[in-house]
Design an enzyme around this catalytic site. Structure first.
Site, PDB file in Angstrom:
ATOM      1  N   ASP A 166       0.899  -1.201  -0.026  1.00  0.00           N
ATOM      2  CA  ASP A 166       0.221   0.013   0.055  1.00  0.00           C
ATOM      3  C   ASP A 166       1.003   1.211   0.016  1.00  0.00           C
ATOM      4  O   ASP A 166       2.053   0.843  -0.109  1.00  0.00           O
ATOM      5  CB  ASP A 166      -1.036  -0.234   1.039  1.00  0.00           C
ATOM      6  CG  ASP A 166      -0.437  -0.296   2.393  1.00  0.00           C
ATOM      7  OD1 ASP A 166       0.855  -0.336   2.615  1.00  0.00           O
ATOM      8  OD2 ASP A 166      -0.997  -0.524   3.515  1.00  0.00           O
TER       9      ASP A 166
ATOM     10  N   ASP B 221      -3.225  -2.962   6.681  1.00  0.00           N
ATOM     11  CA  ASP B 221      -3.608  -2.332   7.886  1.00  0.00           C
ATOM     12  C   ASP B 221      -4.811  -2.130   8.447  1.00  0.00           C
ATOM     13  O   ASP B 221      -5.198  -1.875   9.562  1.00  0.00           O
ATOM     14  CB  ASP B 221      -2.505  -1.077   8.067  1.00  0.00           C
ATOM     15  CG  ASP B 221      -2.652   0.101   7.078  1.00  0.00           C
ATOM     16  OD1 ASP B 221      -3.970  -0.078   6.298  1.00  0.00           O
ATOM     17  OD2 ASP B 221      -2.029   0.911   7.007  1.00  0.00           O
TER      18      ASP B 221
ATOM     19  N   ASP C 110      -8.579  -5.210   5.480  1.00  0.00           N
ATOM     20  CA  ASP C 110      -7.623  -5.847   4.856  1.00  0.00           C
ATOM     21  C   ASP C 110      -7.429  -7.255   5.298  1.00  0.00           C
ATOM     22  O   ASP C 110      -7.026  -8.089   4.695  1.00  0.00           O
ATOM     23  CB  ASP C 110      -6.195  -5.223   5.350  1.00  0.00           C
ATOM     24  CG  ASP C 110      -6.297  -4.080   4.714  1.00  0.00           C
ATOM     25  OD1 ASP C 110      -7.014  -3.850   3.529  1.00  0.00           O
ATOM     26  OD2 ASP C 110      -5.441  -2.869   4.869  1.00  0.00           O
TER      27      ASP C 110
END
Ligand code: ATP
Length: 864
Positions: free
Chosen positions: A307, A618, A622
């Site tokens: 990410d 995070d 997810d």
């Protein structure tokens, strides 16, 4: 259970918490189950090979062969002790890791919020819950805002449930241990912990069972095949011996010893230990492994999906530009501190207006003021004044929101005062699927004001804003231009309300656009180097972000994830994935504006292609993708508890470089296991070959049972374990990952085993024959030569010969050499092993065999 009455705002005091912990015990569902020593020893003795050895002791005693009985007993004792020690070491390494990744929760104690291990939570504690937390114990809500819980792990019900602290809805204020906060915030007083809690009652169902890793399973299969082959060959040695009129008893013991020596019985133990120690080394490099199989999978990762915010970028936002329907402005100053100001650059509506520039710390521009006021109100963050030596202001809460507070401060707005004069009466929190949030405030004049902020696509929408289409179009163009410069853009809007919206989401219609804020989030200095390392190691980095495609692309080019000239097809929008417009997800390198649930589609697409994926995450949503990825990677500092508990690997420092370091460790572990296999299997093969071929050259019984076992002990026992700690090979991160389904003996290992086995057998037989012809004690020469040749291969198999990184290995070789010498020169050992002392000139032949083993092992320099 009654709960001590106290003010929730202050929570328990430290001493009270300690007393309650002693009274109620730890908040754990099941205490560790310790295996007693005797049970471990018994498990070792049940090993089939040990049973065979026990039979051999009986046999030797029966035929009066006391020396061999002593050696075999010694081997049993040493093997069992080594086995138990290895098992305990591996278990304690794994236990230490699970302590590192133990769940944590935030509680209010002595009036301050702090993070404590969930196990230390006691009844009466006040826990603070936010999105992504796992409720640590059963509790009663005292305060809750838009709390949405996932209770599926307790009830199996997949629809999320809302909970509130409303006294009018009895029972609605109970939250249960193990459930997940999907959205919202709350304070709750703990009512039951540990086995008394909801989770405790179903603990037995959840207790994870340690399962063997795929590698361990494959090796167990290989071990069985090898054992069958070795036993078959040993039977052949036995039969051939009988045909040559050797005494059956002695031949039986010899054949049994040979089988024991040739089968790499320590393999499972070596593998477990190598994995566990690998995990420990990773932990020292800030990568906490939550499941042992991850250690071996890490080495074969081919795709790293990362990410953006906080992983490739600093995650330290700063507002740099503002856009309102009337003007544009530049915000100066770095970090979250108040230094800096706002300069109005010009107009955006074409009207002639003198630019009021140079307005530092306070601006007269009403539009900018309203924009930042709404951004500060629709905001849950706070700013932390400099506390440490670095003099830096910090962000408490979401960095995006903290940056907006800082910008408001530069316009002369005090967010604390604003929040006092405009108390919040309703809210719809931010979540990464909706990508916007809104709050409703009571104004000083008694009216109601709704403030909203979010990603431009979700705000600049006619269903949300009541502004004319031309203005929306102008704002969209401005947002796209700012995103293309790499900014994270948020649109802000407001409206006056005449009544409290019910549900609060009602406030998200008919608003008036106030403007755009553009936040910079510089790439981490280490990001480009980390991605370059990935590339060299044959790992493809891809970026998955909730941010705008243009923002993501600009960053990707800056950190070298994307070539500046890459075509548009490498950037895929989340919406396109949702509508099924993208036929092959694996062609994209950037996934922008993704909903966390789409991460799952992306992982699955890669996995269907045979890729081994590592994915960072995070957020609360997810979890499924982290579980689905071959290696789910959670951020230890920034990540939610849900993400941490779903991951295979938790990064204690939130650094992407740590994943790459863990990959390197994974490759090292795998290499070392293969190195041990080459060594162990070639040694076993050589021993069988010597016993089979010796008689053909006139060496009737090349080695005695005790001698074979002594060699086995010195090679597998000491040096074998030392091989597990060999340093990483210098080329480990410049070669492509091993193919995921490659056999552990694949890519040349098998051939190396045969070659080394042949060389070691030929060299030792050669030495034995030379001594035989020279009428020297040939059996001792052969014994020593076989041992020396194997020790030679150990040293030769090292990647870097003279490295000081694993001194344990040269020391183990020296110790083995010393024990070999003891076998020749200590009268007691000489008697039981039936050896003879050798002269200096006799030693030349074993030394030559050692050199031959070393040279053969060095034939291939790189890799294993
Ligand atoms: P990455 O996956 O790279 O870490 P991200 O986590 O920052 O991206 P999100 O947090 O889902 O992505 O944010 C998506 C978008 O939502 C942002 O680009 C921004 O426009 C908007 N946004 C982010 N935080 C907030 C917030 N606190 N309030 C309103 N909108 C926000």
């Amino acid at each position: 259970m009654t709960v001590a009455a106290h003010a929730p705002a202050r929570g328990l005091t430290g001493p009270d918490a300690a007393r309650l912990l002693a009274e109620h015990g730890r908040n754990e569902v099941a205490a560790d189950h310790r295996v007693p020593l005797w049970a471990r020893v018994a498990a070792q003795l049940r090993d089939p090979l040990i049973t065979v050895l026990l039979a051999a002791v009986a046999l030797t005693l029966a035929i009066g062969d006391h020396p061999d009985a002593i050696v075999i007993t010694l081997v049993i004792v040493i093997n069992t002790s080594v086995g138990v020690v290895q098992e305990v070491r591996a278990e304690s390494a794994v236990a230490a890791l699970s302590r590192l990744s133990a769940p944590a929760a935030r509680v209010v104690r002595d009036g301050v919020q702090r993070t404590v291990p969930s196990a230390e939570i006691v009844p009466g504690d006040v826990v603070a819950l936010t999105e992504g937390d796992i409720v640590p114990a059963d509790a009663r809500l005292t305060e809750a805002a838009a709390l949405l819980l996932d209770e599926s792990m307790l009830t199996g019900e997949s629809l999320p449930v809302t909970r509130s602290a409303d006294p009018r809805a009895p029972g609605d204020d109970a939250v249960r241990a193990g459930t997940v906060v999907l959205r919202g915030r709350a304070l709750a007083v703990v009512t039951a912990t540990g086995a008394d809690s909801a989770l405790g009652r179903i603990a037995a169902m959840l207790r994870p069972r340690p399962e063997p890793t795929p590698l361990q399973r494959r090796l167990a299969g290989l071990g069985r095949v090898l054992a069958a082959v070795a036993v078959g060959l040993c039977a052949l040695v036995f039969v051939l011996g009988l045909l040559r009129q050797q005494p059956p008893g002695e031949m039986g013991v010899t054949a049994i010893s040979l089988a024991v020596a040739a089968v790499p019985e320590s393999l499972p133990a070596v593998v477990t230990l190598a994995l566990a120690l690998g995990a420990r080394r990773m932990a020292a490099r800030h990568a906490v492994v939550r499941r042992l199989p991850a250690v071996e999978t890490l080495g074969s990762v081919t795709v790293l999906a990362t990410d953006k915010t906080g992983t490739l970028t600093e995650g330290r936002m700063v507002v740099e530009r503002l856009w309102t329907p009337r003007s544009t402005a530049t915000v100066t100053g770095l970090g979250y501190g108040p230094a800096g100001g706002i300069r109005i650059d010009g107009t955006t509506d074409g009207a002639v207006q003198g630019a009021a520039d140079g307005a530092v710390n306070g601006t007269a521009d009403i539009a900018v003021n309203s924009l930042l006021t709404a951004a500060a109100l629709c905001n849950d963050a706070a700013l932390r004044p400099p506390s440490g030596g670095d003099g830096q202001w910090g962000a408490l809460g979401d960095p995006t929101e903290a940056a907006l507070l800082t910008a408001a401060g530069k316009a002369g707005l005090d967010h604390r005062r604003l929040r006092e004069t405009h108390p919040r009466v309703a809210e719809t929190p931010f979540d990464s699927t909706r990508k916007r949030m809104s709050t409703v405030h009571r104004t000083p004049h008694g009216g109601l004001l709704a403030c909203l902020k979010g990603a431009p696509e979700t705000v600049l929408d006619p269903t949300v804003l009541a502004d004319p289409p031309e203005l929306l179009e102008r704002a969209r163009r401005a947002a796209a231009a700012l995103a293309a410069e790499g900014y994270r853009v948020l649109a802000v809007a407001e409206q006056d309300l005449d009544r409290l919206p019910e549900p609060p989401e009602e406030a998200e219609h008919g608003l008036r656009l106030l403007g755009l804020t553009a936040l910079a989030d510089p790439p981490k200095p280490s990001a480009a180097a980390t991605l370059a390392t990935c590339r060299r190691a044959g790992i493809l980095p891809v970026l998955i972000t909730g941010d705008h495609p243009a923002t993501a692309r600009a960053l990707a080019v800056r950190v070298g994830l994307l070539e500046p000239g890459a075509g548009p097809e490498v950037v895929v929008n989340g919406q396109a994935i949702a509508t099924g417009a993208v036929s092959d997800l694996t062609r994209a390198r950037i996934f922008a504006r993704t909903d966390p649930r789409q991460k799952l589609d992306i992982v699955q697409a890669w996995r269907a292609r045979g890729a081994v994926t590592a994915m960072t995450g995070d957020g609360v949503n997810d979890g499924p993708a982290l579980r689905q990825a071959d290696i789910g990677v959670a951020m230890g500092l920034r990540g939610t508890e849900v993400a941490r508990q779903a991951a295979d690997l938790v990064l204690a420092d939130d650094e992407l470089a740590t994943v790459v370091g863990a990959v390197e460790e994974g490759r090292r572990v795998y290499d070392n296991i293969r190195r041990f296999l080459v060594f162990g299997l070639s040694g076993g093969a050589a021993e069988i070959l010597v016993m089979l071929a010796g008689p053909l050259f006139g060496l009737a019984l090349p080695l005695r049972a005790g001698q074979i076992l002594w060699i086995n002990l010195l090679t597998h026992g000491l040096t074998g374990v030392a091989m597990g700690a060999e340093p990483v090979s210098p080329g480990a991160m410049t070669r492509p990952p091993r193919p995921p389904h490659q056999h552990i003996l694949g890519s040349g290992v098998w051939q190396r085993v045969l070659l080394l086995g042949l060389v070691v057998a030929a060299a030792s037989l050669g030495a034995g024959l030379w001594a035989h012809d020279a009428e020297r004690p040939w059996q001792t020469v052969l014994f020593l030569a076989l041992l020396a040749a194997q020790l030679g291969t150990v040293l030769g198999l090292r990647e870097r010969l003279l490295t000081r990184a694993n001194l344990f290995l040269p020391l183990a070789v020296l110790a083995s050499a010393a024990l070999a010498a003891a076998a020749l020169y200590l009268p007691f050992l000489r008697d039981v092993l039936d050896t003879a002392p050798l002269s200096w000139s006799d030693l030349a032949a074993p030394a030559a065999a050692g050199l031959a083993g070393f040279a053969a092992a060095r034939l291939r320099k790189q890799g294993i």
